[in-house]
Motif scaffolding. Structure first.
Motif, short mmCIF file in Angstrom:
data_model
loop_
_atom_site.label_atom_id
_atom_site.label_comp_id
_atom_site.label_asym_id
_atom_site.label_seq_id
_atom_site.Cartn_x
_atom_site.Cartn_y
_atom_site.Cartn_z
N ARG A 204 -24.89 38.14 14.20
CA ARG A 204 -25.64 38.69 15.34
C ARG A 204 -25.48 40.20 15.47
NH1 ARG A 204 -24.45 35.60 20.03
NH2 ARG A 204 -23.86 33.92 18.64
N ASP A 205 -24.42 40.76 14.89
CA ASP A 205 -24.22 42.21 14.94
C ASP A 205 -24.98 42.94 13.84
OD1 ASP A 205 -22.50 41.97 17.12
OD2 ASP A 205 -20.73 41.73 15.85
N HIS A 206 -25.73 42.20 13.04
CA HIS A 206 -26.43 42.80 11.90
C HIS A 206 -27.89 42.35 11.85
CE1 HIS A 206 -22.64 44.37 10.36
NE2 HIS A 206 -22.11 43.18 10.61
N GLN A 207 -28.53 42.42 13.01
CA GLN A 207 -29.94 42.03 13.08
C GLN A 207 -30.90 43.14 12.66
OE1 GLN A 207 -31.03 39.42 16.60
NE2 GLN A 207 -29.06 40.20 17.33
N HIS A 208 -30.41 44.38 12.64
CA HIS A 208 -31.30 45.51 12.40
C HIS A 208 -31.40 45.86 10.91
CE1 HIS A 208 -32.11 46.56 16.57
NE2 HIS A 208 -30.84 46.29 16.83
N VAL A 209 -32.58 46.31 10.50
CA VAL A 209 -32.79 46.86 9.17
C VAL A 209 -32.35 48.32 9.24
CG1 VAL A 209 -34.48 47.38 7.38
CG2 VAL A 209 -34.70 45.28 8.74
N THR A 210 -31.26 48.64 8.57
CA THR A 210 -30.67 49.98 8.70
C THR A 210 -31.29 51.02 7.77
OG1 THR A 210 -28.99 49.56 7.00
CG2 THR A 210 -28.46 48.89 9.26
N ARG A 211 -32.02 50.57 6.76
CA ARG A 211 -32.60 51.43 5.73
C ARG A 211 -31.50 52.07 4.87
NH1 ARG A 211 -38.18 54.07 8.20
NH2 ARG A 211 -38.49 52.52 9.85
N LYS A 212 -30.30 51.51 4.93
CA LYS A 212 -29.17 51.98 4.13
C LYS A 212 -28.55 50.79 3.39
CE LYS A 212 -28.00 55.51 7.59
NZ LYS A 212 -26.95 55.97 8.53
N THR A 213 -27.65 51.09 2.44
CA THR A 213 -26.90 50.03 1.78
C THR A 213 -26.02 49.34 2.81
OG1 THR A 213 -26.90 51.16 -0.35
CG2 THR A 213 -25.18 49.52 0.02
N GLU A 214 -26.07 48.02 2.83
CA GLU A 214 -25.28 47.25 3.78
C GLU A 214 -24.07 46.63 3.07
OE1 GLU A 214 -27.54 44.67 6.47
OE2 GLU A 214 -29.38 45.58 5.69
N THR A 215 -22.93 46.68 3.73
CA THR A 215 -21.73 46.03 3.20
C THR A 215 -21.26 45.00 4.21
OG1 THR A 215 -20.29 47.73 4.16
CG2 THR A 215 -21.03 48.06 1.88
N PHE A 216 -20.63 43.94 3.68
CA PHE A 216 -20.11 42.87 4.54
C PHE A 216 -18.91 42.27 3.84
CE2 PHE A 216 -20.20 38.54 6.43
CZ PHE A 216 -20.12 38.91 7.77
N VAL A 217 -17.81 42.14 4.58
CA VAL A 217 -16.51 41.70 4.05
C VAL A 217 -16.19 42.40 2.72
CG1 VAL A 217 -16.44 39.52 5.28
CG2 VAL A 217 -17.54 39.58 3.05
N GLY A 218 -16.47 43.71 2.69
CA GLY A 218 -16.15 44.52 1.53
C GLY A 218 -17.09 44.41 0.36
N GLU A 219 -18.20 43.69 0.53
CA GLU A 219 -19.15 43.47 -0.56
C GLU A 219 -20.43 44.26 -0.33
OE1 GLU A 219 -20.77 39.58 -2.90
OE2 GLU A 219 -21.12 39.60 -0.73
#
Length: 346
Positions: A204-219
């Motif tokens: 729920r904290d990542h609903q937006h398209v950031t237009r950047k590289t996204e990382t999650f749990v270090g990946e």
């Protein structure tokens, strides 16, 4: 005379069937995991029966040329090759019994992505079982390095499909030049090219398209905005995203449709469906035969902790979510999303 009669039929009829005579219709949904055999079968539906998985929503798939979804896990009857888990209570291993393929067939699915972080949960055994199961059922699929693309013909239209993820054994969503080459090759042979991507941070904290590289749990989970645009530049016609487990915005770029994430559609157990995680769209995308966008419609669905099979949401909450996210993330666009779910351009 025949052309005039056909035009009158389209103008006078509100039916999807009439409209489909001059358009391509693609129905698309997000993640699907109908229950898992791991670790001991307690996360399977009652009586090992998946028939409720789509029973209340499959009517919304009718009359589509393509019905697409993301197959979140393997289809296998064996636990051989299951990834190692030190603590099964927090380690997620998704393996649906092979007989569950009948529920996908009966609902109308004819195209699935296997490019995601769970399709390899049972190793080579699981991939081989999944491939055999889908092939025997007549369902097209793609996304592994061993089968990154699929092509098929329906009603005289040749479809090309490829799927990507940032996970081992899948076509890499982060290798954009290689993905572009794949799309370009498909476009040379096909009328409509569809691209699926399982990418972006989760929750729920990542609903937006950031237009950047996204990382999650270090990946590194990829840059979905750059990926989608580059695929359309290379010849793709429809971009279908999933992976964040929430719904994201939509975009029309160069008159091609992009759904950045379609959320959790039918995810029985082991997937969080609280709050916005339980809201998901059914997209019906109308394109011309060259892939150019005409319009799309959102059917709002809902899963809850008490009832983990999708049903129509009379409050249409996911439409509001998509309206707000699209307005925020793509303020430069002129997309219109009506309160009853129609997506149009001026």
């Amino acid at each position: 005379m025949h052309r005039i009669s056909t035009l009158l039929l389209i103008l006078l009829s509100g039916s999807i069937t009439a409209f489909a005579q001059d358009t391509i219709q693609v129905v698309a949904v997000g993640d699907m995991m109908l229950g898992t055999i791991y670790p001991n079968g307690e996360h399977l539906p009652p009586n090992n029966d998946c028939s409720a998985s789509f029973s209340r929503v499959k009517g919304y798939f009718a009359h589509a040329d393509v019905v697409f979804g993301n197959l979140e896990g393997a289809m296998t009857d064996s636990k051989e090759g299951a990834k190692r888990c030190n603590d099964p209570s927090v380690c997620y291993v998704f393996g649906m019994p092979t007989k569950f393929v009948s529920c996908f067939v009966e609902a109308g699915f004819n195209l699935l992505s296997v490019a995601n972080n769970h399709s390899g949960d049972f190793g080579e055994q699981g991939r081989a079982s999944t491939a055999k199961t889908l092939q025997n059922a007549g369902i097209h699929y793609a996304g592994w390095l061993s089968c990154p693309t699929a092509e098929f013909v329906k009603n005289g239209i040749r479809y090309g499909f490829c799927a990507f993820a940032p996970n081992s054994g899948t076509a890499d969503v982060r290798n954009i030049p290689a993905a572009q080459e794949m799309v370009q090759a498909l476009k040379e042979r096909c009328d409509i090219v569809m691209v699926s991507f399982h990418a972006g941070a989760e929750g729920r904290d990542h609903q937006h398209v950031t237009r950047k590289t996204e990382t999650f749990v270090g990946e590194n989970r990829g840059n979905v905005y750059e990926f989608a645009h580059k695929m359309i530049d290379a010849g793709a016609d429809i971009l279908l995203g999933h992976g964040p487990h929430v719904t994201r915005a939509v975009e029309v770029y160069k008159n091609r449709f992009i759904a950045y994430s379609m959320g959790n559609f039918s995810t029985y157990r082991r997937v969080n469906v609280e709050g916005v995680n339980g809201l998901a769209p059914i997209f019906r995308i109308f394109t011309a035969k060259d892939g150019s966008f005409i319009k799309a419609q959102i059917t709002p669905t809902l899963q809850t902790l008490a009832d983990r099979t999708p049903r129509y949401d009379p409050d249409a909450r996911v439409i509001s979510v998509i309206q707000n996210l699209t307005r925020t993330d793509f303020p430069e666009l002129n997309i219109r999303i009506s309160n009853d779910g129609w997506i149009t351009m001026p």
